[in-house]
Design a protein around this motif. Structure first.
Motif, mmCIF file in Angstrom:
data_model
loop_
_atom_site.group_PDB
_atom_site.id
_atom_site.type_symbol
_atom_site.label_atom_id
_atom_site.label_comp_id
_atom_site.label_asym_id
_atom_site.label_seq_id
_atom_site.Cartn_x
_atom_site.Cartn_y
_atom_site.Cartn_z
ATOM 1 N N TYR A 284 0.831 -1.198 0.000
ATOM 2 C CA TYR A 284 0.000 0.000 0.000
ATOM 3 C C TYR A 284 0.875 1.262 0.000
ATOM 4 O O TYR A 284 0.637 2.191 -0.770
ATOM 5 N N GLN A 285 1.887 1.289 0.855
ATOM 6 C CA GLN A 285 2.757 2.462 0.919
ATOM 7 C C GLN A 285 3.532 2.654 -0.375
ATOM 8 O O GLN A 285 3.768 3.782 -0.799
ATOM 9 N N SER A 286 3.895 1.553 -1.000
ATOM 10 C CA SER A 286 4.600 1.654 -2.271
ATOM 11 C C SER A 286 3.702 2.250 -3.359
ATOM 12 O O SER A 286 4.160 3.022 -4.197
ATOM 13 N N LEU A 287 2.422 1.903 -3.320
ATOM 14 C CA LEU A 287 1.481 2.447 -4.302
ATOM 15 C C LEU A 287 1.096 3.897 -4.007
ATOM 16 O O LEU A 287 0.816 4.670 -4.918
ATOM 17 N N ALA A 288 1.073 4.274 -2.742
ATOM 18 C CA ALA A 288 0.632 5.616 -2.351
ATOM 19 C C ALA A 288 1.759 6.443 -1.763
ATOM 20 O O ALA A 288 1.508 7.406 -1.062
ATOM 21 N N GLU A 289 2.962 6.121 -2.058
ATOM 22 C CA GLU A 289 4.182 6.667 -1.467
ATOM 23 C C GLU A 289 4.172 8.190 -1.302
ATOM 24 O O GLU A 289 4.258 8.938 -2.275
ATOM 25 N N ASP A 290 4.059 8.632 -0.055
ATOM 26 C CA ASP A 290 4.189 10.041 0.328
ATOM 27 C C ASP A 290 3.440 11.032 -0.570
ATOM 28 O O ASP A 290 3.961 12.084 -0.907
ATOM 29 N N GLY A 291 2.245 10.676 -0.990
ATOM 30 C CA GLY A 291 1.486 11.602 -1.825
ATOM 31 C C GLY A 291 1.938 11.624 -3.269
ATOM 32 O O GLY A 291 1.348 12.295 -4.095
ATOM 33 N N HIS A 292 2.996 10.892 -3.599
ATOM 34 C CA HIS A 292 3.471 10.837 -4.976
ATOM 35 C C HIS A 292 2.908 9.617 -5.686
ATOM 36 O O HIS A 292 3.345 9.282 -6.771
ATOM 37 N N GLY A 293 1.963 8.963 -5.062
ATOM 38 C CA GLY A 293 1.370 7.753 -5.631
ATOM 39 C C GLY A 293 0.785 7.992 -7.008
ATOM 40 O O GLY A 293 0.925 7.166 -7.902
ATOM 41 N N THR A 294 0.148 9.129 -7.207
ATOM 42 C CA THR A 294 -0.460 9.435 -8.501
ATOM 43 C C THR A 294 0.609 9.519 -9.573
ATOM 44 O O THR A 294 0.453 8.985 -10.668
ATOM 45 N N GLN A 295 1.737 10.183 -9.254
ATOM 46 C CA GLN A 295 2.826 10.286 -10.226
ATOM 47 C C GLN A 295 3.427 8.910 -10.508
ATOM 48 O O GLN A 295 3.724 8.574 -11.649
ATOM 49 N N LYS A 296 3.604 8.104 -9.464
ATOM 50 C CA LYS A 296 4.183 6.777 -9.636
ATOM 51 C C LYS A 296 3.255 5.908 -10.482
ATOM 52 O O LYS A 296 3.690 5.226 -11.404
ATOM 53 N N LEU A 297 1.957 5.936 -10.180
ATOM 54 C CA LEU A 297 1.002 5.136 -10.942
ATOM 55 C C LEU A 297 0.929 5.597 -12.389
ATOM 56 O O LEU A 297 0.752 4.793 -13.300
ATOM 57 N N ALA A 298 1.093 6.903 -12.630
ATOM 58 C CA ALA A 298 1.054 7.417 -13.994
ATOM 59 C C ALA A 298 2.230 6.884 -14.811
ATOM 60 O O ALA A 298 2.125 6.745 -16.029
ATOM 61 N N ARG A 299 3.351 6.575 -14.167
ATOM 62 C CA ARG A 299 4.523 6.068 -14.873
ATOM 63 C C ARG A 299 4.472 4.562 -15.109
ATOM 64 O O ARG A 299 5.311 4.022 -15.821
ATOM 65 N N LEU A 300 3.491 3.885 -14.507
ATOM 66 C CA LEU A 300 3.372 2.441 -14.707
ATOM 67 C C LEU A 300 2.907 2.150 -16.127
ATOM 68 O O LEU A 300 2.237 2.965 -16.750
ATOM 69 N N PRO A 301 3.260 0.963 -16.654
ATOM 70 C CA PRO A 301 2.768 0.618 -17.990
ATOM 71 C C PRO A 301 1.245 0.559 -18.007
ATOM 72 O O PRO A 301 0.612 0.319 -16.982
ATOM 73 N N ALA A 302 0.672 0.769 -19.183
ATOM 74 C CA ALA A 302 -0.787 0.737 -19.327
ATOM 75 C C ALA A 302 -1.251 -0.715 -19.236
ATOM 76 O O ALA A 302 -1.263 -1.432 -20.221
ATOM 77 N N MET A 303 -1.577 -1.141 -18.041
ATOM 78 C CA MET A 303 -2.017 -2.516 -17.803
ATOM 79 C C MET A 303 -2.743 -2.585 -16.474
ATOM 80 O O MET A 303 -2.737 -1.630 -15.709
ATOM 81 N N ASP A 304 -3.362 -3.715 -16.245
ATOM 82 C CA ASP A 304 -3.962 -3.987 -14.941
ATOM 83 C C ASP A 304 -2.839 -4.497 -14.042
ATOM 84 O O ASP A 304 -2.363 -5.623 -14.223
ATOM 85 N N ILE A 305 -2.401 -3.692 -13.099
ATOM 86 C CA ILE A 305 -1.217 -4.039 -12.303
ATOM 87 C C ILE A 305 -1.431 -5.230 -11.385
ATOM 88 O O ILE A 305 -0.469 -5.819 -10.919
ATOM 89 N N PHE A 306 -2.678 -5.613 -11.112
ATOM 90 C CA PHE A 306 -2.928 -6.752 -10.228
ATOM 91 C C PHE A 306 -3.123 -8.059 -10.992
ATOM 92 O O PHE A 306 -3.311 -9.105 -10.378
ATOM 93 N N SER A 307 -3.079 -8.005 -12.326
ATOM 94 C CA SER A 307 -3.184 -9.241 -13.110
ATOM 95 C C SER A 307 -2.033 -9.395 -14.093
ATOM 96 O O SER A 307 -1.734 -10.502 -14.523
ATOM 97 N N GLY A 308 -1.400 -8.299 -14.489
ATOM 98 C CA GLY A 308 -0.301 -8.354 -15.444
ATOM 99 C C GLY A 308 -0.743 -8.299 -16.888
ATOM 100 O O GLY A 308 0.084 -8.301 -17.784
ATOM 101 N N ASP A 309 -2.031 -8.240 -17.143
ATOM 102 C CA ASP A 309 -2.540 -8.208 -18.504
ATOM 103 C C ASP A 309 -2.882 -6.772 -18.887
ATOM 104 O O ASP A 309 -3.242 -5.964 -18.041
ATOM 105 N N SER A 310 -2.817 -6.480 -20.173
ATOM 106 C CA SER A 310 -3.066 -5.102 -20.603
ATOM 107 C C SER A 310 -4.501 -4.653 -20.361
ATOM 108 O O SER A 310 -4.734 -3.502 -20.027
#
Length: 183
Positions: free
Chosen positions: A77-103
């Motif tokens: 949870y902290q890694s996903l929401a890290e210090d309020g920068h969670g939105t920026q971190k999630l925006a940099r993730l690949p376009a996929m469902d991060i909990f399944s690994g599929d696009s």
């Protein structure tokens, strides 16, 4: 006769103190977040059912992440929401469902049963998760697997990582944690 029982009583009391009963689940730390009741397979299935009900495929926003909090380990949870920068971190993730690994993410999820926990003091259990997605039209359904790593925080089972196994291309490989670390 009374003297013998007075002498034996302290000995019996001392012997009974030597035979402690271990609890079925040892406390493996504390958890200050809300908790979902159930074993590792039950909690994992409830998490994926929640995702499917809400139609949330892809990266969770802050509101969705708050709904997922009872199912996620503190570290994830902290890694996903890290210090309020969670939105920026999630925006940099690949376009996929991060909990399944599929696009596109699954439309059906079945967590394999952890019918028997070999060690009642276990702190983590990997569970196979069968995922599939119905395709539109005449296209065949897509099926793949993932592995949900469930850990115990206090007396709660929570999702700590997802290993992507055999998802259809262009899905990612590795784990959710590795994906978060590289972003």
């Amino acid at each position: 006769m009374k003297n013998k029982s007075l002498v034996l009583f302290p000995v019996m009391l001392a012997l009974s103190a030597c035979s402690a009963v271990d609890p079925a689940y040892h406390d493996v730390g504390s958890r200050s977040a809300p908790c979902v009741q159930g074993g590792p397979d039950s909690v994992a299935q409830q998490f994926y059912d929640l995702r499917l009900q809400q139609g949330n495929q892809g990266k969770p926003d802050a509101v969705t992440l708050a709904r997922y909090r009872p199912y996620l380990s503190t570290a994830l949870y902290q890694s996903l929401a890290e210090d309020g920068h969670g939105t920026q971190k999630l925006a940099r993730l690949p376009a996929m469902d991060i909990f399944s690994g599929d696009s596109l993410g699954p439309t059906s999820v079945t967590v394999r049963s952890a019918s028997r926990i070999p060690n009642t003091g276990a702190k983590n259990i990997p569970l196979r998760v069968a995922m599939s997605r119905r395709q539109a039209g005449d296209r065949p359904d897509v099926a793949w697997q993932a592995e949900a790593l469930m850990i115990r925080e206090g007396t709660c089972w929570v999702l700590d990582d997802v290993r992507y196994l055999g998802a259809a291309p262009p899905a990612t490989t590795g784990t959710l944690r590795q994906t978060l670390e590289t972003r």
